[in-house]
Design a protein around this motif. Structure first.
Motif, PDB file in Angstrom:
ATOM      1  N   VAL A  14       0.837  -1.201   0.000  1.00  0.00           N
ATOM      2  CA  VAL A  14       0.000   0.000   0.000  1.00  0.00           C
ATOM      3  C   VAL A  14       0.871   1.251   0.000  1.00  0.00           C
ATOM      4  O   VAL A  14       1.768   1.372   0.842  1.00  0.00           O
ATOM      5  N   PRO A  15       0.634   2.173  -0.935  1.00  0.00           N
ATOM      6  CA  PRO A  15       1.448   3.397  -0.947  1.00  0.00           C
ATOM      7  C   PRO A  15       1.194   4.237   0.287  1.00  0.00           C
ATOM      8  O   PRO A  15       0.094   4.260   0.832  1.00  0.00           O
ATOM      9  N   GLY A  16       2.231   4.910   0.749  1.00  0.00           N
ATOM     10  CA  GLY A  16       2.118   5.770   1.916  1.00  0.00           C
ATOM     11  C   GLY A  16       2.455   7.206   1.579  1.00  0.00           C
ATOM     12  O   GLY A  16       2.732   7.556   0.432  1.00  0.00           O
ATOM     13  N   ASP A  17       2.421   8.055   2.594  1.00  0.00           N
ATOM     14  CA  ASP A  17       2.771   9.466   2.402  1.00  0.00           C
ATOM     15  C   ASP A  17       4.251   9.613   2.071  1.00  0.00           C
ATOM     16  O   ASP A  17       4.664  10.604   1.487  1.00  0.00           O
ATOM     17  N   HIS A  18       5.037   8.647   2.484  1.00  0.00           N
ATOM     18  CA  HIS A  18       6.480   8.650   2.255  1.00  0.00           C
ATOM     19  C   HIS A  18       6.951   7.206   2.378  1.00  0.00           C
ATOM     20  O   HIS A  18       6.223   6.365   2.910  1.00  0.00           O
ATOM     21  N   PRO A  19       8.151   6.877   1.891  1.00  0.00           N
ATOM     22  CA  PRO A  19       8.637   5.496   2.051  1.00  0.00           C
ATOM     23  C   PRO A  19       8.691   5.114   3.534  1.00  0.00           C
ATOM     24  O   PRO A  19       9.050   5.933   4.376  1.00  0.00           O
ATOM     25  N   VAL A  20       8.311   3.889   3.834  1.00  0.00           N
ATOM     26  CA  VAL A  20       8.329   3.424   5.223  1.00  0.00           C
ATOM     27  C   VAL A  20       9.762   3.155   5.640  1.00  0.00           C
ATOM     28  O   VAL A  20      10.457   2.348   5.020  1.00  0.00           O
ATOM     29  N   GLU A  21      10.200   3.829   6.680  1.00  0.00           N
ATOM     30  CA  GLU A  21      11.546   3.619   7.220  1.00  0.00           C
ATOM     31  C   GLU A  21      11.571   2.314   8.006  1.00  0.00           C
ATOM     32  O   GLU A  21      10.622   1.973   8.715  1.00  0.00           O
ATOM     33  N   ARG A  22      12.679   1.593   7.887  1.00  0.00           N
ATOM     34  CA  ARG A  22      12.784   0.315   8.600  1.00  0.00           C
ATOM     35  C   ARG A  22      12.668   0.484  10.112  1.00  0.00           C
ATOM     36  O   ARG A  22      12.070  -0.348  10.789  1.00  0.00           O
ATOM     37  N   GLY A  23      13.253   1.551  10.642  1.00  0.00           N
ATOM     38  CA  GLY A  23      13.171   1.774  12.088  1.00  0.00           C
ATOM     39  C   GLY A  23      11.740   1.985  12.542  1.00  0.00           C
ATOM     40  O   GLY A  23      11.313   1.447  13.582  1.00  0.00           O
ATOM     41  N   ASP A  24      10.979   2.764  11.768  1.00  0.00           N
ATOM     42  CA  ASP A  24       9.571   2.991  12.100  1.00  0.00           C
ATOM     43  C   ASP A  24       8.797   1.679  12.040  1.00  0.00           C
ATOM     44  O   ASP A  24       7.988   1.377  12.926  1.00  0.00           O
ATOM     45  N   LEU A  25       9.038   0.905  10.978  1.00  0.00           N
ATOM     46  CA  LEU A  25       8.345  -0.372  10.825  1.00  0.00           C
ATOM     47  C   LEU A  25       8.689  -1.324  11.962  1.00  0.00           C
ATOM     48  O   LEU A  25       7.822  -2.035  12.478  1.00  0.00           O
ATOM     49  N   SER A  26       9.939  -1.319  12.384  1.00  0.00           N
ATOM     50  CA  SER A  26      10.354  -2.195  13.490  1.00  0.00           C
ATOM     51  C   SER A  26       9.589  -1.858  14.764  1.00  0.00           C
ATOM     52  O   SER A  26       9.139  -2.758  15.493  1.00  0.00           O
ATOM     53  N   LEU A  27       9.424  -0.568  15.055  1.00  0.00           N
ATOM     54  CA  LEU A  27       8.654  -0.153  16.234  1.00  0.00           C
ATOM     55  C   LEU A  27       7.205  -0.617  16.125  1.00  0.00           C
ATOM     56  O   LEU A  27       6.630  -1.137  17.089  1.00  0.00           O
ATOM     57  N   ALA A  28       6.621  -0.431  14.941  1.00  0.00           N
ATOM     58  CA  ALA A  28       5.222  -0.826  14.745  1.00  0.00           C
ATOM     59  C   ALA A  28       5.055  -2.342  14.838  1.00  0.00           C
ATOM     60  O   ALA A  28       4.050  -2.835  15.367  1.00  0.00           O
ATOM     61  N   ALA A 144      -1.287   3.619  10.080  1.00  0.00           N
ATOM     62  CA  ALA A 144      -1.380   5.073  10.117  1.00  0.00           C
ATOM     63  C   ALA A 144      -0.144   5.684  10.764  1.00  0.00           C
ATOM     64  O   ALA A 144       0.338   6.748  10.350  1.00  0.00           O
ATOM     65  N   ALA A 145       0.391   5.008  11.778  1.00  0.00           N
ATOM     66  CA  ALA A 145       1.606   5.505  12.436  1.00  0.00           C
ATOM     67  C   ALA A 145       2.782   5.533  11.468  1.00  0.00           C
ATOM     68  O   ALA A 145       3.725   6.308  11.643  1.00  0.00           O
ATOM     69  N   LEU A 146       2.722   4.700  10.428  1.00  0.00           N
ATOM     70  CA  LEU A 146       3.792   4.617   9.434  1.00  0.00           C
ATOM     71  C   LEU A 146       3.540   5.522   8.236  1.00  0.00           C
ATOM     72  O   LEU A 146       4.337   5.550   7.298  1.00  0.00           O
ATOM     73  N   GLY A 147       2.423   6.256   8.242  1.00  0.00           N
ATOM     74  CA  GLY A 147       2.102   7.122   7.125  1.00  0.00           C
ATOM     75  C   GLY A 147       1.530   6.387   5.938  1.00  0.00           C
ATOM     76  O   GLY A 147       1.489   6.929   4.832  1.00  0.00           O
ATOM     77  N   ILE A 148       1.079   5.148   6.152  1.00  0.00           N
ATOM     78  CA  ILE A 148       0.476   4.384   5.060  1.00  0.00           C
ATOM     79  C   ILE A 148      -0.941   4.890   4.840  1.00  0.00           C
ATOM     80  O   ILE A 148      -1.703   5.057   5.793  1.00  0.00           O
ATOM     81  N   GLN A 149      -1.285   5.144   3.578  1.00  0.00           N
ATOM     82  CA  GLN A 149      -2.537   5.803   3.249  1.00  0.00           C
ATOM     83  C   GLN A 149      -3.743   4.994   3.672  1.00  0.00           C
ATOM     84  O   GLN A 149      -3.712   3.779   3.734  1.00  0.00           O
ATOM     85  N   GLY A 150      -4.799   5.722   3.882  1.00  0.00           N
ATOM     86  CA  GLY A 150      -6.070   5.114   4.233  1.00  0.00           C
ATOM     87  C   GLY A 150      -6.953   6.169   4.867  1.00  0.00           C
ATOM     88  O   GLY A 150      -6.465   7.154   5.401  1.00  0.00           O
TER      89      GLY A 150
END
Length: 200
Positions: A14-28, A144-150
């Motif tokens: 799913v496209p997001g507002d910006h590329p998902v950073e690995r660090g952010d994804l790891s937290l999520a 949503a915390a990762l900026g993924i659209q929806g």
């Protein structure tokens, strides 16, 4: 499939507002593990403290590892501390597991700072997509915390479980904090570069 697995597949699809950073994804992903362990009754929350329950076999290796990593001595660990500790390298670990299970295709796509594979057309991917498009509150909250659209979730679609809401809020706060750290470093590096370049 687990919530962390669904989240990483959604992050690839799913496209997001910006590329998902690995660090952010790891937290999520660390937050997603807590949500699934809450659902399995492998732990409870006392305020923001994670209180482990009896050891249970979840049927998923990564969730079993997460359960084994819980701090089992008082005053126990806060959700925030868990996210930062458990989240270390977690996105890469999940990607490797999904790749080994054939959930990722050989098609190359850009993950921030490296090439990576796309989600393969599998039942797992379709399950994650069904959960995403049905606007399941936990998955969409983590995304949503990762900026993924929806679409924003109406209040009545928020997770009803107070413990889950606590986890989602902690993930959002941690990702915001990490984003601020990255931005601060970017500004500091730019200032340092300007000093070395000197006046034009």
């Amino acid at each position: 499939m687990t919530t962390p697995q669904d989240l990483i597949l959604v992050s690839l699809d799913v496209p997001g507002d910006h590329p998902v950073e690995r660090g952010d994804l790891s937290l999520a992903l660390a937050g997603a593990e807590l949500v699934d362990l809450l659902g399995a009754r492998a732990l409870t929350l006392d305020g923001e403290r994670i209180v482990p329950g009896p050891a249970l076999a979840t049927g998923d290796r990564m969730l079993d590892e997460a359960q084994a990593a819980l701090v089992r001595t008082e005053p126990y660990e806060s959700v925030e501390d868990w996210l930062w500790r458990r989240g270390q390298g977690l996105a890469t670990a999940y990607r490797d597991v999904l790749d080994a299970e054939g959930q990722l295709s050989g098609k190359r796509r850009l993950w921030p700072h490296r090439a990576d594979k796309a989600a393969a057309d599998t039942p797992a991917r379709r399950h994650a997509a069904d959960r995403w498009w049905s606007r399941e509150p936990v998955l969409t909250g983590l995304a949503a915390a990762l900026g993924i659209q929806g679409k924003r979730r109406p209040a009545e679609e928020e997770p009803g479980d107070e413990a889950v809401v606590t986890v989602l809020a902690a993930v959002d706060d941690a990702v915001t904090e990490l984003t601020a750290v990255r931005e601060r470093r970017r500004i500091e590096n730019a200032a340092f570069d300007n000093i070395w370049r000197g006046p034009a």
